[in-house]
Enzyme design. Sequence first.
Site, PDB file in Angstrom:
ATOM      1  CD1 TRP A  83      -2.352  -5.055  -4.783  1.00 20.97           C
ATOM      2  CD2 TRP A  83      -1.778  -6.194  -2.954  1.00 20.97           C
ATOM      3  NE1 TRP A  83      -2.181  -6.367  -5.149  1.00 20.97           N
ATOM      4  CE2 TRP A  83      -1.825  -7.104  -4.037  1.00 20.97           C
ATOM      5  CE3 TRP A  83      -1.442  -6.694  -1.683  1.00 20.97           C
ATOM      6  CZ2 TRP A  83      -1.548  -8.458  -3.901  1.00 20.97           C
ATOM      7  CZ3 TRP A  83      -1.174  -8.044  -1.551  1.00 20.97           C
ATOM      8  CH2 TRP A  83      -1.220  -8.907  -2.651  1.00 20.97           C
TER       9      TRP A  83
ATOM     10  CG  HIS B 107      11.954 -33.266 -21.137  1.00 17.84           C
ATOM     11  ND1 HIS B 107      12.340 -34.563 -20.915  1.00 17.84           N
ATOM     12  CD2 HIS B 107      12.966 -32.674 -21.815  1.00 17.84           C
ATOM     13  CE1 HIS B 107      13.545 -34.744 -21.408  1.00 17.84           C
ATOM     14  NE2 HIS B 107      13.953 -33.614 -21.967  1.00 17.84           N
TER      15      HIS B 107
ATOM     16  CG  ASN C 214       2.932  -0.428   3.160  1.00 20.67           C
ATOM     17  OD1 ASN C 214       2.388  -1.419   2.698  1.00 20.67           O
ATOM     18  ND2 ASN C 214       4.182  -0.083   2.866  1.00 20.67           N
ATOM     19  N   GLY C 215       1.624  -2.679   5.468  1.00 21.39           N
ATOM     20  CA  GLY C 215       2.282  -3.811   6.104  1.00 21.39           C
ATOM     21  C   GLY C 215       1.255  -4.851   6.516  1.00 21.39           C
TER      22      GLY C 215
ATOM     23  CB  CYS D 145      -0.915  -0.001   1.217  1.00 21.31           C
ATOM     24  SG  CYS D 145      -1.898  -1.491   1.389  1.00 21.31           S
TER      25      CYS D 145
ATOM     26  CD  GLU E 250      10.875 -10.102 -16.862  1.00 19.09           C
ATOM     27  OE1 GLU E 250      10.525  -8.904 -16.882  1.00 19.09           O
ATOM     28  OE2 GLU E 250      10.693 -10.828 -15.860  1.00 19.09           O
TER      29      GLU E 250
ATOM     30  CE  LYS F  44       8.056  -7.227 -17.167  1.00 16.66           C
ATOM     31  NZ  LYS F  44       7.966  -8.157 -16.043  1.00 16.66           N
TER      32      LYS F  44
ATOM     33  NE  ARG G  13       4.098   2.054  -1.555  1.00 21.37           N
ATOM     34  CZ  ARG G  13       5.330   1.637  -1.302  1.00 21.37           C
ATOM     35  NH1 ARG G  13       6.325   2.012  -2.081  1.00 21.37           N
ATOM     36  NH2 ARG G  13       5.584   0.836  -0.288  1.00 21.37           N
TER      37      ARG G  13
ATOM     38  CD  GLU H 207       4.264  -8.613 -14.405  1.00 17.70           C
ATOM     39  OE1 GLU H 207       4.459  -8.170 -13.255  1.00 17.70           O
ATOM     40  OE2 GLU H 207       5.076  -8.434 -15.335  1.00 17.70           O
TER      41      GLU H 207
ATOM     42  CE  LYS I  22       7.788  -0.957 -10.647  1.00 19.42           C
ATOM     43  NZ  LYS I  22       8.044  -1.613 -11.931  1.00 19.42           N
TER      44      LYS I  22
END
Length: 598
Positions: free
Chosen positions: A78, A509, A104-105, A2, A486, A490, A27, A493, A593
Amino acid sequence: MCGIIGYIGEQKAASLLIEGLKRLEYRGYDSSGIATIRHEPLGNHLMCTKRLGKIVELEGALATRPLQGTVGIGHTRWATHGEPSKRNSHPHVSLNAYIAVVHNGIIENHDALRKELVAQGFRFLSDTDTEVLPHLIERELSCGDGDLESAVGRALMQVQGAYAIAVISPDHPDEIVAASNSSPLVIGVGEKELYLASDELALAGKVSAVVHVRDGEIVTLRRNGTYAFRGIPLSNIKERLEKPSVTEETNKGGLAHYMYKEILEQPQAMRNVLAGRLRTNAPVTFGGFTPDIEARLRDTRRIILAGCGTSLFAATAVQAMFESVGGVMCEAEQAAEFCYRNPILSSLDTVVGISQSGETADTLKAIGLARDRHALCLGVTNRVGSVLSRHVRAGIYLHAGPEIAVASTKAFTTQVVALAMLAIRIAELRGLPLSVELREDLLRLPFVLAKALKQEPEIKTWTQKYTQAQRVVIIGRGSGVSLAMEAALKIREVAYMDAHGLSAAELKHGTLALIEKGVPVLALMPSGKLRGKMLSCLEEVKARGGEVMLLEPPAGISEELVPVVLAPAVQLFAYHLGVARGVDVDQPRNLAKAVTVE
């Protein structure tokens, strides 16, 4: 995850809080809210407005019913505990409206505290862990000496977990009390006004100096522009004052999205990360590396690269380079799993925490574990003054500039290059022979990436063709495997598509079962001895009806740098897929983020 913001001064707080929250929206954007203290002849009143959804919803509500006052706190959420909803949004207020808190936490013992408070008659209105805080502070305030800072301190002694909080009360209209433990919090000093925020980005252009709140510290901000850290002489705090690392407001530069802007910024980001560190016919130089640190690097028996998400894939991209170039064993570790498998560590090991934000909870925990076991701890981060940078012996800063889009782009390429230079430095310290070509290829990366971006028209035609595809498979060999993973991340996301990134050697495989007529396969070609192997795999794909899109590195480029030189193309592929599918690529659903909770 957050973002929190606070203001106390002479200006109207609400508009400044909204401005700060917009800069912190990366955030979290499930819900948002602000609280201010309104002064009236018969007393002060706590005013609070909260809304579900992005900050534009809160801004609209405040346009209809403005909040008065020159002191206030704000939050963009968030969701962790409790679904995204208005009642679970912050600020959380005590039932008698004496206390408002943003947080935040995660409060790990919130369940036990909630049961205790309910037994004492406190009533909860949300499902969040945070709501225990205003009730605890109210309880301590009512049975103590009436001092808000002391009440906050006593309340936090009962709390287990990570937090950055800000507290206001109408009975204390001329102060904000804030505290931090394993979550970022920065105080901004302006002209007869003070700010607090989760990130300096929220304070850009507003303050002349900042001070980062350390773990366990409590600070009171006062209306007269003064501040006091509990139990710490002001002279000690003034020694910690710094100039803001972010001085200008970040914007999209006239482009449609931050993600697109940040992809295009990579040639300059590459210049920044290389500047002053890598030069022709000169040793690699890292400013914070003392002779003691370099001696330990020279003698280290093992390098452990710890990260999550994109940072983990940057680690895997250079793992082989530490061994082939630096002559040292290297492991790339998922930071969360590393923490819980009781790894064997000693003073002969070096653990490098990798985090764009410098706040990733799992990476910080991995560094804490390594520090406790006497390993040399280094950090790679894009944020000066971040939590990670304060928990390691030395940091390597990316200097890539603010990265606002949730999906990381320029941080990936600069992380790989920063770690590559670290591998070269270890080789230098050990007196090992070095490839002149690798050094020269690193130095010309800004130009190579600028050329890579010119592939965009061809990439856009690919995305137009495969916008409705059910899945995408990305394959690579050697160092390209990390970029394949990666790239798949992306696409998941920002395009919400089923994407699989793997070694081309792994196709047989299991994953080859997913290849059928029309399935797009993005092939990241290696530059060296594995090229023939890759071509054979592509024939297997074509034989089953897969449609191959080929990305080739420039001729002669070092194999170790293939993930860097092909990264802009795969990022553009993911970006344009997301845009074509109608996704908010800067703020994709369910994500944030900075992952500041485990």
